[in-house]
Enzyme design. Sequence first.
Site, short mmCIF file in Angstrom:
data_model
loop_
_atom_site.label_atom_id
_atom_site.label_comp_id
_atom_site.label_asym_id
_atom_site.label_seq_id
_atom_site.Cartn_x
_atom_site.Cartn_y
_atom_site.Cartn_z
N SER A 94 1.89 -9.81 -0.83
CA SER A 94 1.51 -8.40 -0.76
C SER A 94 1.74 -7.75 0.61
O SER A 94 1.91 -6.54 0.70
CB SER A 94 0.05 -8.23 -1.17
N LYS A 109 0.82 -1.21 0.00
CA LYS A 109 0.00 0.00 0.00
C LYS A 109 0.86 1.27 0.00
O LYS A 109 0.45 2.29 -0.54
CB LYS A 109 -0.93 0.01 1.21
N GLU A 119 -9.79 6.64 2.53
CA GLU A 119 -10.68 5.68 3.16
C GLU A 119 -9.82 4.51 3.62
O GLU A 119 -8.77 4.27 3.06
CB GLU A 119 -11.71 5.19 2.14
C1 LIG Z 1 -5.17 -4.05 1.02
C2 LIG Z 1 -4.42 -5.30 0.85
C3 LIG Z 1 -4.72 -6.22 -0.19
C4 LIG Z 1 -5.87 -6.06 -1.13
O1 LIG Z 1 -5.82 -4.92 -1.93
P1 LIG Z 1 -5.45 -4.97 -3.48
O2 LIG Z 1 -5.81 -3.62 -3.97
O3 LIG Z 1 -6.28 -6.05 -4.11
O4 LIG Z 1 -4.01 -5.26 -3.57
C5 LIG Z 1 -3.92 -7.34 -0.33
N1 LIG Z 1 -2.89 -7.58 0.52
C6 LIG Z 1 -2.58 -6.75 1.54
C7 LIG Z 1 -1.45 -7.09 2.43
C8 LIG Z 1 -3.34 -5.58 1.74
O5 LIG Z 1 -3.03 -4.76 2.75
#
Ligand SMILES: *Cc1c(COP(=O)(O)O)cnc(C)c1O
Length: 398
Positions: A380, A90, A112
């Site tokens: 992620s 993020k 948000e």
């Molecule tokens: C917010 C988040 C997601 C999902 O958001 P995407 O926009 O689909 O990437 C996935 N993994 C983590 C660790 C997140 O914080």
Amino acid sequence: MKTGPDRRGYYGAYGGVFVPETLMAPLAELERAFVRARKDRTFGARLAELQATFAGRPTPLFRARRLSARLGGAQIWLKREDLCHTGSHKINNALGQALLARQMGKSRVIAETGAGQHGVAVATVAALLGLECRVYMGVEDMRRQRPNVDRMELMGAEVVPVDSGSRTLKDAINEALRDWVTNVRTTHYVLGSVLGPHPFPMIVREFQSVIGQEVFSQFRKQTRGLPDLVVACVGGGSNAAGIFSAFIAHERVRLVGVEAGGRGEGAGEHAARFAGGGSPGVLHGTYTWLLQDAHGQIQPTHSISAGMDYPAVGPEHAMWRDAGRVSYTKVSDAEALEAFRMLSETEGIIPALESAHAVAYAAQVAPAMPLKANILVNLSGRGDKDLEEVARVEGRAP
Ligand SMILES: *Cc1c(COP(=O)(O)O)cnc(C)c1O
């Protein structure tokens, strides 16, 4: 295939700008600023410097040897976005958009947040750049994610409880849009995924595409080839879009997006828009795939991972799906939990529950693939934030 939006902000049939008249001018201003910034060497250099010295980029590409050996098939590789500052991808988007806000002469950013990961990333870059910051968060989410509220406040952000509707992310986005309309002269709205009206999906994908660019050359360097399969979890779709973007043109690389299968197939039990009975419609300013009932009412969603608990998906994903370039599947809460444990035990890496969905899919398909095949998983985020939720789900905490 060709990708990205056309001049009107459409991805094939999807995308567009479905907003009140008052937002048309600020969206056009944002698009102009973004197009200018993309060509501006000073902007690019400043972003690259902060990516390196503040966010911790480049993140490593890690070969998961013990996990691959346990599964007995394809080799699994992890792009370590969990090692980014604030614990997930993020920050890539928050940093880019905050610099854009400064370039546009705005002194205030709003955002948000659902689980709080995006809110924390925005509060972080606001502190870094000296911007005033307000984050809208559903009261239900504030209760569930208290530590993230504390982090945002510590960094000087004002966290505003949203008490309307289901008191979660969807309602927080509505409030943020309302604030933006009222304060657009001083304020930039930092949207957190590849969602919302054009140009947001394009901007967020661009700032997340650093993931794909880095890993494309890292993978080349380490293996001299391309991965056979790239897997990413799909909430709104930003981490997936970020890693897929580098491989879209390489048709022999299979791309799979993993949605939240939750705890069942019924309405309100999951958040699988493509893989679980969604259909096209308009939400939050864009035409895309949604979970809605026969009357177009948005359905409630569920996922063990708050970051994937959202009824819509980014419009570019809808185009990729229709074109057959990316396939979308789902993984259940239980399967994600199993992968959460397995990666922790075999590699010493605790994944975010969101990312655990992608790991789970890779673990399902790896055994049937040859030993010399390679699966690249976008990790992620890190899972420290999820330990309490996992304990609760497993009945070890209230
Ligand atoms: C917010 C988040 C997601 C999902 O958001 P995407 O926009 O689909 O990437 C996935 N993994 C983590 C660790 C997140 O914080």
